[in-house]
Design a protein around this motif. Sequence first.
Motif, PDB file in Angstrom:
ATOM      1  N   LEU A  83       0.813  -1.212   0.000  1.00  0.00           N
ATOM      2  CA  LEU A  83       0.000   0.000   0.000  1.00  0.00           C
ATOM      3  C   LEU A  83       0.846   1.261   0.000  1.00  0.00           C
ATOM      4  O   LEU A  83       2.063   1.229   0.150  1.00  0.00           O
ATOM      5  CB  LEU A  83      -0.915   0.012   1.220  1.00  0.00           C
ATOM      6  CG  LEU A  83      -1.829  -1.199   1.343  1.00  0.00           C
ATOM      7  CD1 LEU A  83      -2.483  -1.227   2.700  1.00  0.00           C
ATOM      8  CD2 LEU A  83      -2.857  -1.186   0.241  1.00  0.00           C
ATOM      9  N   GLN A  84       0.131   2.367  -0.137  1.00  0.00           N
ATOM     10  CA  GLN A  84       0.731   3.699  -0.188  1.00  0.00           C
ATOM     11  C   GLN A  84       1.670   3.961   0.990  1.00  0.00           C
ATOM     12  O   GLN A  84       2.796   4.388   0.833  1.00  0.00           O
ATOM     13  CB  GLN A  84      -0.424   4.689  -0.165  1.00  0.00           C
ATOM     14  CG  GLN A  84      -0.037   6.110  -0.317  1.00  0.00           C
ATOM     15  CD  GLN A  84      -1.287   6.966  -0.565  1.00  0.00           C
ATOM     16  OE1 GLN A  84      -2.353   6.444  -0.843  1.00  0.00           O
ATOM     17  NE2 GLN A  84      -1.130   8.242  -0.456  1.00  0.00           N
ATOM     18  N   LYS A  85       1.157   3.708   2.195  1.00  0.00           N
ATOM     19  CA  LYS A  85       2.008   3.889   3.363  1.00  0.00           C
ATOM     20  C   LYS A  85       2.697   2.570   3.640  1.00  0.00           C
ATOM     21  O   LYS A  85       2.147   1.506   3.405  1.00  0.00           O
ATOM     22  CB  LYS A  85       1.166   4.317   4.564  1.00  0.00           C
ATOM     23  CG  LYS A  85       0.912   5.828   4.543  1.00  0.00           C
ATOM     24  CD  LYS A  85       0.183   6.297   5.786  1.00  0.00           C
ATOM     25  CE  LYS A  85       0.917   5.997   7.059  1.00  0.00           C
ATOM     26  NZ  LYS A  85       0.024   5.335   8.035  1.00  0.00           N
ATOM     27  N   ASP A  86       3.937   2.635   4.146  1.00  0.00           N
ATOM     28  CA  ASP A  86       4.670   1.380   4.314  1.00  0.00           C
ATOM     29  C   ASP A  86       4.005   0.460   5.334  1.00  0.00           C
ATOM     30  O   ASP A  86       4.126  -0.736   5.268  1.00  0.00           O
ATOM     31  CB  ASP A  86       6.142   1.652   4.648  1.00  0.00           C
ATOM     32  CG  ASP A  86       6.305   2.439   5.935  1.00  0.00           C
ATOM     33  OD1 ASP A  86       5.822   2.003   6.969  1.00  0.00           O
ATOM     34  OD2 ASP A  86       6.953   3.508   5.889  1.00  0.00           O
ATOM     35  N   GLU A  87       3.280   1.016   6.286  1.00  0.00           N
ATOM     36  CA  GLU A  87       2.553   0.205   7.261  1.00  0.00           C
ATOM     37  C   GLU A  87       3.411  -0.827   7.998  1.00  0.00           C
ATOM     38  O   GLU A  87       2.969  -1.922   8.311  1.00  0.00           O
ATOM     39  CB  GLU A  87       1.336  -0.461   6.623  1.00  0.00           C
ATOM     40  CG  GLU A  87       0.257   0.582   6.396  1.00  0.00           C
ATOM     41  CD  GLU A  87      -0.976   0.067   5.688  1.00  0.00           C
ATOM     42  OE1 GLU A  87      -0.918  -1.036   5.143  1.00  0.00           O
ATOM     43  OE2 GLU A  87      -1.978   0.792   5.706  1.00  0.00           O
ATOM     44  N   LEU A  88       4.664  -0.443   8.237  1.00  0.00           N
ATOM     45  CA  LEU A  88       5.489  -1.279   9.110  1.00  0.00           C
ATOM     46  C   LEU A  88       5.041  -0.997  10.540  1.00  0.00           C
ATOM     47  O   LEU A  88       4.637   0.122  10.858  1.00  0.00           O
ATOM     48  CB  LEU A  88       6.968  -0.925   8.947  1.00  0.00           C
ATOM     49  CG  LEU A  88       7.553  -1.153   7.554  1.00  0.00           C
ATOM     50  CD1 LEU A  88       8.952  -0.540   7.471  1.00  0.00           C
ATOM     51  CD2 LEU A  88       7.592  -2.625   7.193  1.00  0.00           C
ATOM     52  N   PHE A  89       5.132  -1.996  11.404  1.00  0.00           N
ATOM     53  CA  PHE A  89       4.765  -1.754  12.795  1.00  0.00           C
ATOM     54  C   PHE A  89       5.932  -1.115  13.535  1.00  0.00           C
ATOM     55  O   PHE A  89       7.035  -1.670  13.554  1.00  0.00           O
ATOM     56  CB  PHE A  89       4.349  -3.065  13.471  1.00  0.00           C
ATOM     57  CG  PHE A  89       3.062  -3.597  12.921  1.00  0.00           C
ATOM     58  CD1 PHE A  89       1.860  -2.953  13.201  1.00  0.00           C
ATOM     59  CD2 PHE A  89       3.043  -4.705  12.099  1.00  0.00           C
ATOM     60  CE1 PHE A  89       0.670  -3.422  12.676  1.00  0.00           C
ATOM     61  CE2 PHE A  89       1.853  -5.177  11.573  1.00  0.00           C
ATOM     62  CZ  PHE A  89       0.660  -4.535  11.860  1.00  0.00           C
ATOM     63  N   PRO A  90       5.697   0.068  14.146  1.00  0.00           N
ATOM     64  CA  PRO A  90       6.810   0.814  14.738  1.00  0.00           C
ATOM     65  C   PRO A  90       7.474   0.097  15.913  1.00  0.00           C
ATOM     66  O   PRO A  90       8.641   0.347  16.206  1.00  0.00           O
ATOM     67  CB  PRO A  90       6.166   2.126  15.211  1.00  0.00           C
ATOM     68  CG  PRO A  90       4.699   1.947  15.138  1.00  0.00           C
ATOM     69  CD  PRO A  90       4.409   0.801  14.209  1.00  0.00           C
ATOM     70  N   TRP A  91       6.736  -0.806  16.572  1.00  0.00           N
ATOM     71  CA  TRP A  91       7.312  -1.471  17.747  1.00  0.00           C
ATOM     72  C   TRP A  91       8.046  -2.761  17.404  1.00  0.00           C
ATOM     73  O   TRP A  91       8.579  -3.434  18.264  1.00  0.00           O
ATOM     74  CB  TRP A  91       6.222  -1.746  18.797  1.00  0.00           C
ATOM     75  CG  TRP A  91       5.114  -2.629  18.274  1.00  0.00           C
ATOM     76  CD1 TRP A  91       5.097  -3.992  18.275  1.00  0.00           C
ATOM     77  CD2 TRP A  91       3.904  -2.212  17.646  1.00  0.00           C
ATOM     78  NE1 TRP A  91       3.942  -4.451  17.694  1.00  0.00           N
ATOM     79  CE2 TRP A  91       3.187  -3.375  17.309  1.00  0.00           C
ATOM     80  CE3 TRP A  91       3.350  -0.960  17.351  1.00  0.00           C
ATOM     81  CZ2 TRP A  91       1.943  -3.328  16.678  1.00  0.00           C
ATOM     82  CZ3 TRP A  91       2.115  -0.919  16.717  1.00  0.00           C
ATOM     83  CH2 TRP A  91       1.420  -2.088  16.396  1.00  0.00           C
ATOM     84  N   LEU A  92       8.084  -3.111  16.106  1.00  0.00           N
ATOM     85  CA  LEU A  92       8.837  -4.298  15.690  1.00  0.00           C
ATOM     86  C   LEU A  92      10.082  -3.869  14.926  1.00  0.00           C
ATOM     87  O   LEU A  92      10.074  -2.833  14.249  1.00  0.00           O
ATOM     88  CB  LEU A  92       7.981  -5.183  14.774  1.00  0.00           C
ATOM     89  CG  LEU A  92       6.713  -5.804  15.362  1.00  0.00           C
ATOM     90  CD1 LEU A  92       5.971  -6.612  14.285  1.00  0.00           C
ATOM     91  CD2 LEU A  92       7.037  -6.697  16.560  1.00  0.00           C
ATOM     92  N   THR A  93      11.153  -4.665  15.028  1.00  0.00           N
ATOM     93  CA  THR A  93      12.355  -4.359  14.251  1.00  0.00           C
ATOM     94  C   THR A  93      12.069  -4.662  12.775  1.00  0.00           C
ATOM     95  O   THR A  93      11.059  -5.282  12.436  1.00  0.00           O
ATOM     96  CB  THR A  93      13.547  -5.239  14.691  1.00  0.00           C
ATOM     97  OG1 THR A  93      13.224  -6.606  14.386  1.00  0.00           O
ATOM     98  CG2 THR A  93      13.848  -5.094  16.170  1.00  0.00           C
ATOM     99  N   ILE A  94      13.019  -4.249  11.920  1.00  0.00           N
ATOM    100  CA  ILE A  94      12.850  -4.494  10.486  1.00  0.00           C
ATOM    101  C   ILE A  94      12.729  -5.992  10.221  1.00  0.00           C
ATOM    102  O   ILE A  94      11.840  -6.441   9.504  1.00  0.00           O
ATOM    103  CB  ILE A  94      14.041  -3.875   9.702  1.00  0.00           C
ATOM    104  CG1 ILE A  94      14.002  -2.343   9.810  1.00  0.00           C
ATOM    105  CG2 ILE A  94      14.043  -4.313   8.261  1.00  0.00           C
ATOM    106  CD1 ILE A  94      12.703  -1.692   9.352  1.00  0.00           C
ATOM    107  N   GLU A  95      13.591  -6.789  10.838  1.00  0.00           N
ATOM    108  CA  GLU A  95      13.514  -8.227  10.584  1.00  0.00           C
ATOM    109  C   GLU A  95      12.175  -8.804  11.070  1.00  0.00           C
ATOM    110  O   GLU A  95      11.547  -9.601  10.377  1.00  0.00           O
ATOM    111  CB  GLU A  95      14.682  -8.972  11.252  1.00  0.00           C
ATOM    112  CG  GLU A  95      14.639 -10.466  10.922  1.00  0.00           C
ATOM    113  CD  GLU A  95      15.934 -11.209  11.249  1.00  0.00           C
ATOM    114  OE1 GLU A  95      16.840 -10.606  11.849  1.00  0.00           O
ATOM    115  OE2 GLU A  95      16.001 -12.397  10.893  1.00  0.00           O
ATOM    116  N   GLN A  96      11.733  -8.364  12.254  1.00  0.00           N
ATOM    117  CA  GLN A  96      10.443  -8.859  12.761  1.00  0.00           C
ATOM    118  C   GLN A  96       9.288  -8.449  11.848  1.00  0.00           C
ATOM    119  O   GLN A  96       8.373  -9.234  11.598  1.00  0.00           O
ATOM    120  CB  GLN A  96      10.199  -8.331  14.181  1.00  0.00           C
ATOM    121  CG  GLN A  96      11.079  -9.002  15.221  1.00  0.00           C
ATOM    122  CD  GLN A  96      11.078  -8.244  16.551  1.00  0.00           C
ATOM    123  OE1 GLN A  96      10.768  -7.052  16.615  1.00  0.00           O
ATOM    124  NE2 GLN A  96      11.425  -8.949  17.620  1.00  0.00           N
TER     125      GLN A  96
END
Length: 255
Positions: A83-96
């Motif tokens: 989607l437009q926004k990356d929508e990564l969860f801020p409380w998880l690391t990149i690998e998680q």
Amino acid sequence: MNEILELDRISLTYHTPSGEIPAIGSISFSVENGEFIAIIGPSGCGKTSILSIVAGLLKPSGGEVRINGKKVVKPDGSIGYMLQKDELFPWLTIEQNVRLPLEIKGLKGTEYSEKVRSLLKKYGLWEFRGSYPSELSGGMRQRAALIRTLSSSPDLLLLDEPFSALDFQTRISVCDDVYEIIKKEKKTAVLVTHDITEAISVADRIVVLTKRPSKILNIHDIDTDKTLSPLKRRENKDFSAWFERLWRELNYENK
Ligand SMILES: Nc1ncnc2c1ncn2[C@@H]1O[C@H](COP(=O)(O)OP(=O)(O)O)[C@@H](O)[C@H]1O
Ligand SMILES: [Mg+2]
């Protein structure tokens, strides 16, 4: 012909308390394995709705979508949606974050861990695997979001304006990055964008939609040199001619 995706007379009407909104008139087109398709059209013409129907998240009012010949009735693992926004969860690391789709599907084997590790290494995020999204640039976050989408090995990628939240320069270089990754991983992609230049720089074919209820105005074969990167294709001599033509279609012929 090796068609991975077929949209067969898709239509959609939203029913709301204030009345019916006819969003999609009737849309049919097919996508071949390995193709990169861009969809452009006026805002509100139903582009996001089309992707949601292809992903099995929304049921069309009429028609059907087939993936590898099979009718889509619900979301499944063969599709990756970005989607437009990356929508990564801020409380998880990149690998998680990148591993999340695998966790959700209960895919825990070493082959999957290996896949995540090799994607992180190959695409320059290995050193940042323990970092949180807020510590990365917008472009790197978008790359992480793509790797997350790829981690469960979908055949087909649906990209809904994935670069529009980025500033102009970042957008162009992230688009180059993402294009290269998609081609290297030999994926099929359907990109929705409102940016005509982005569509010309990545697509094998461009589907132009009318205002809602949308129909197909045109499908163009983009005949630029496919060995060039999107950035290089922007310098190609045909580029401005395509731009003018699509601009005209969207702004004057789209009534
Ligand atoms: N959940 C919904 N309920 C009612 N109307 C909707 C809903 N989602 C989208 N629409 C309407 O359907 C039309 C198409 O929306 P959308 O697919 O988001 O278009 P696009 O992505 O091309 O901007 C718009 O007019 C929008 O207002
Ligand atoms: Mg949209």
